[in-house]
Design a protein around this motif. Structure first.
Motif, PDB file in Angstrom:
ATOM      1  N   HIS A 162       1.771   7.063   8.093  1.00 15.46           N
ATOM      2  CA  HIS A 162       1.286   5.854   7.415  1.00 15.46           C
ATOM      3  C   HIS A 162       0.911   4.795   8.463  1.00 15.46           C
ATOM      4  CE1 HIS A 162       2.193   2.459   4.267  1.00 15.46           C
ATOM      5  NE2 HIS A 162       0.916   2.586   4.517  1.00 15.46           N
ATOM      6  N   SER A 163       1.825   4.588   9.415  1.00 18.57           N
ATOM      7  CA  SER A 163       1.593   3.588  10.465  1.00 18.57           C
ATOM      8  C   SER A 163       0.351   3.923  11.287  1.00 18.57           C
ATOM      9  CB  SER A 163       2.819   3.498  11.378  1.00 18.57           C
ATOM     10  OG  SER A 163       3.958   3.146  10.617  1.00 18.57           O
ATOM     11  N   PRO A 220      -1.017  -4.974   7.967  1.00 21.46           N
ATOM     12  CA  PRO A 220      -1.847  -3.825   7.596  1.00 21.46           C
ATOM     13  C   PRO A 220      -1.261  -2.961   6.471  1.00 21.46           C
ATOM     14  CG  PRO A 220      -1.640  -3.994   9.983  1.00 21.46           C
ATOM     15  CD  PRO A 220      -0.660  -4.934   9.404  1.00 21.46           C
ATOM     16  N   PHE A 221       0.044  -3.077   6.246  1.00 30.02           N
ATOM     17  CA  PHE A 221       0.692  -2.290   5.178  1.00 30.02           C
ATOM     18  C   PHE A 221       0.649  -3.015   3.836  1.00 30.02           C
ATOM     19  CE2 PHE A 221       3.005  -1.122   9.120  1.00 30.02           C
ATOM     20  CZ  PHE A 221       2.684   0.218   9.158  1.00 30.02           C
ATOM     21  N   GLU A 222       0.105  -4.252   3.846  1.00 32.71           N
ATOM     22  CA  GLU A 222       0.089  -5.092   2.638  1.00 32.71           C
ATOM     23  C   GLU A 222       1.503  -5.255   2.088  1.00 32.71           C
ATOM     24  OE1 GLU A 222      -3.037  -3.356   0.153  1.00 32.71           O
ATOM     25  OE2 GLU A 222      -4.147  -3.023   2.024  1.00 32.71           O
ATOM     26  N   SER A 265      -2.173   5.608  10.301  1.00 29.38           N
ATOM     27  CA  SER A 265      -3.383   5.514   9.455  1.00 29.38           C
ATOM     28  C   SER A 265      -3.898   4.082   9.346  1.00 29.38           C
ATOM     29  CB  SER A 265      -3.108   6.095   8.063  1.00 29.38           C
ATOM     30  OG  SER A 265      -2.366   5.177   7.283  1.00 29.38           O
ATOM     31  N   VAL A 266      -3.008   3.093   9.549  1.00 31.03           N
ATOM     32  CA  VAL A 266      -3.468   1.688   9.493  1.00 31.03           C
ATOM     33  C   VAL A 266      -3.542   1.073  10.892  1.00 31.03           C
ATOM     34  CG1 VAL A 266      -2.623   1.337   7.131  1.00 31.03           C
ATOM     35  CG2 VAL A 266      -1.142   0.731   9.065  1.00 31.03           C
ATOM     36  N   GLN A 316       0.831  -1.205   0.000  1.00 28.63           N
ATOM     37  CA  GLN A 316       0.000   0.000   0.000  1.00 28.63           C
ATOM     38  C   GLN A 316       0.876   1.270   0.000  1.00 28.63           C
ATOM     39  OE1 GLN A 316      -1.841   1.557   3.861  1.00 28.63           O
ATOM     40  NE2 GLN A 316      -3.133  -0.164   3.273  1.00 28.63           N
ATOM     41  N   PHE A 364       1.339   5.385   0.712  1.00 28.31           N
ATOM     42  CA  PHE A 364       0.805   6.467   1.545  1.00 28.31           C
ATOM     43  C   PHE A 364       1.517   7.757   1.144  1.00 28.31           C
ATOM     44  CE2 PHE A 364       1.088   9.287   5.191  1.00 28.31           C
ATOM     45  CZ  PHE A 364      -0.206   9.284   5.693  1.00 28.31           C
TER      46      PHE A 364
END
Lengths: 242, 242
Positions: free
Chosen positions: A38-39, A130-132, A41-42, A3, A5
């Motif tokens: 980013h972290s 969560p970061f795919e 946000s997920v 993903q 960001f």
């Protein structure tokens, strides 16, 4: 596919140096902020990681600079947690100007530290899923920076109270400042950083004195930060003439 | 009535200290940015002032802190060029939380410097008229900070390349860092700054060593920055226990 960001950042006068360009440490700070955002946000917040008795630790940055942002420029900072293996996470960063011009790229290696044991631990899949991020068995073999053999300049920097940020670590920017300041204004105003490879060995703490040593050979500079006899950080920079 | 200018600012992890609160130097940087943005918005840019052979110089800040912003807090920074007389301009700043809570206030005294003569010059009305600043014959008699009589702690700080911003001056934040770091982590984590009165006497330059001296008497600290025997800056701080 991992993903992506992105977020925007306005470069302001106190992010910049006498050249009118953003400082290298500030550039890296801005990228690390994108990583934190980013972290968050997920849902993989610093608090969550700390709650598991763990903490992310950066072991290496490979930075490439095409052009440094200028005062008042609004740039887009993007990042993705590209891949991971049992012990390492790899994150990519890129910074673009408003017209899409690529300004800088960075590849960063993270490990996960068990805070109580102060030891590196296996990556927890729940912290990367969560970061795919893509799982790979392959461990990257990134080039390592070379330390100076015969330092030609050296300077001591006491670690200040303000150098420790709310994450309780010496903020990144200071390692860059210690490494680059020792080059002196004549060098820094006549050269432009193209590449920097920085490897972190051991954290510097409040109250310690960081000795920054450098050796310049043509358009390459070799750096190390020591605390007494302990090696804290090594870096190698490639420069071009302005 | 002087025109008011406001802008929002997100406080990020690298603006904060180990306390989780914004550093004092960063707080002042953020206010000075609002002042620059205000000036740009009415066409009194730094370039315009420099083009006249002039430059704004800060001689004093009177800062009052109710509560320091925390990491990720979005604050509103406001400013107005309150008034001026033949030789001084007075600017007010205030910082508010999202719910309107007043976090900090600052009153700043500026003079106009003739760059070639390095002398203070009369305020040019064309440089203040766009701010709808009020003209007054009265010269403010602000309290002056007291220097330490018998410094109890002292530390030397070399001025680094990165300390000089694109305005070609040691950025504000560093004077605050030099003055406050010398207090040490024990003091800084157990006390909260309530007021700071800082008076600038002479600029510190790249390559010089700033000696920061302090004397603590109960909840007041008296500071000075010297370069050799030359006094660069004096400040007085009022603290409360955390």
């Amino acid at each position: 596919m991992a993903q992506e960001f992105s977020e925007q950042h306005r470069v302001v006068y106190y992010d910049t140096e006498v050249t009118g360009e953003m400082g290298i440490g500030k550039l890296v700070d801005m990228m690390m902020l994108a990583s934190e955002d980013h972290s968050d946000s997920v849902g993989v917040t610093t608090q969550k990681v700390l709650g598991l008795g763990l903490g992310w630790v950066i072991t290496q940055h490979l930075l490439e600079v095409k052009r440094l942002p200028k005062t008042n420029e609004v740039v887009t900072v993007s990042t993705k947690a590209a891949s991971y293996n049992p012990y390492f996470c790899y994150r990519d960063f890129w910074v673009e100007a408003a017209d899409g011009e690529m300004l800088a790229k960075m590849h960063t290696v993270f490990v996960l530290m068990n805070q109580a044991k102060r030891k590196i631990t296996r990556i927890l899949p729940e912290l990367v899923a969560p970061f795919e991020s893509e799982y790979t068995k392959k461990i990257e073999r990134n080039p390592l920076p070379m330390a100076p053999k015969q330092p030609t300049a050296s300077n001591d920097y006491g670690v200040r109270f303000m150098d420790i940020d709310s994450n309780h670590h010496v903020n990144n920017v200071h390692y860059f400042d210690w490494m680059l300041d020792v080059l002196g204004a004549d060098f820094l105003t006549s050269h432009r950083l193209k590449k920097m490879n920085i490897q972190y060995k051991q954290e510097v703490r409040y109250g310690q004195v960081a000795t920054s040593e450098v050796e310049i050979a043509d358009l390459t500079s070799y750096h190390q930060i020591k605390v007494g006899q302990d090696l804290s950080c090594v870096a190698q920079c490639e420069w071009e003439l302005r």
